[in-house]
Design an enzyme around this catalytic site. Sequence first.
Site, PDB file in Angstrom:
ATOM      1  N   PRO A   2       0.803  -1.200   0.000  1.00 17.47           N
ATOM      2  CA  PRO A   2       0.000   0.000   0.000  1.00 17.47           C
ATOM      3  C   PRO A   2       0.849   1.268   0.000  1.00 17.47           C
ATOM      4  CG  PRO A   2      -0.400  -1.384   1.953  1.00 17.47           C
ATOM      5  CD  PRO A   2       0.893  -1.753   1.345  1.00 17.47           C
ATOM      6  N   GLU A   3       0.938   1.894  -1.126  1.00 19.97           N
ATOM      7  CA  GLU A   3       1.466   3.250  -1.205  1.00 19.97           C
ATOM      8  C   GLU A   3       0.243   4.135  -1.437  1.00 19.97           C
ATOM      9  OE1 GLU A   3       5.015   3.676  -3.621  1.00 19.97           O
ATOM     10  OE2 GLU A   3       5.375   1.531  -3.551  1.00 19.97           O
TER      11      GLU A   3
END
Length: 271
Positions: A2-3
């Site tokens: 998750p960016e």
Amino acid sequence: MPELPEVETTRRGIVDHLCGAEIADLVVRVPKLRWPISPALPYELRGEVIRTVERRGKYLLLRCVRGTLLYHLGMSGSLQLVPPGRRAGPHDHVDLVTGAGPVLRLTDPRKFGAVLWVEGDPLKHPLLRDQGPEPLTADFDGAYLLARSRGRSRSVKAFIMDSKVVPGVGNIYANEALFQAGIRPSTPAGWLGAERCDRLAASIKEVLIRAIAAGGTSLRDFVGGDGRPGYFSQQLQVYGRGGEPCNRCRTRLVETRQEQRSTVFCRHCQR
DNA sequence: CCCAAGACCTGGCGGC
DNA sequence: TGCCGCCAGGTCTTGG
């Protein structure tokens, strides 16, 4: 996983269902995440009404009346809306239950994620207060990067992955943005001139926007809040492509290690 | 203050 | 097949 694009994809997948919903319960199966979840938290949350679902960097903010529930997905976390009563797997640590509809389920094998309840202004919380400007706003531009990078000796890649400089850019998109900007990841941040800072800021914005449009990058089993995978991996130019030919010049891409993170670049296109 | 390394966890993969 | 070491999207904390 998750960016910023993955967190934003998740936000979009859950916002309609959660806005206006009253919290009925927080079911904590594994409280030991990045920070332990207090046994009292479910009692504090019951009856709270979620007003908005926002994102700041890689954090999700469920703003309620008396406080804000913060989520961070760490390295391996994901949030999904699942039907009530669905059996929990070994990594399904926390469920947020709101009435009769689906349940917001946090799944996180590595347990680097976090769930925090913050009273008062969440943007003043120590975890959020020092973050740089949102990369997709006008506050973030080449002039800002130029000003912040003066006198800095660290690599430009570490520099743009620093949430105090700009939040949301992780290892995948740092590699991608530097390729797009034509800048070698090991370049000391302080060596960049105005022109390269302009290109870098523009590249970061463009890469993030394209990734959000594709629903994020699904590596391993990441899915957004609506359970659908992202397709940006098909557009990756360098990340995960060490040894393969550069899509622009066909030179073999170099894979190295910088600050213990895998770094891929084209030695011909990036200077 | 700045910077790099260490720490926190689990699972998957390649190599032997 | 089984075991071992290494690697993985993050970031707070520590030590120089």
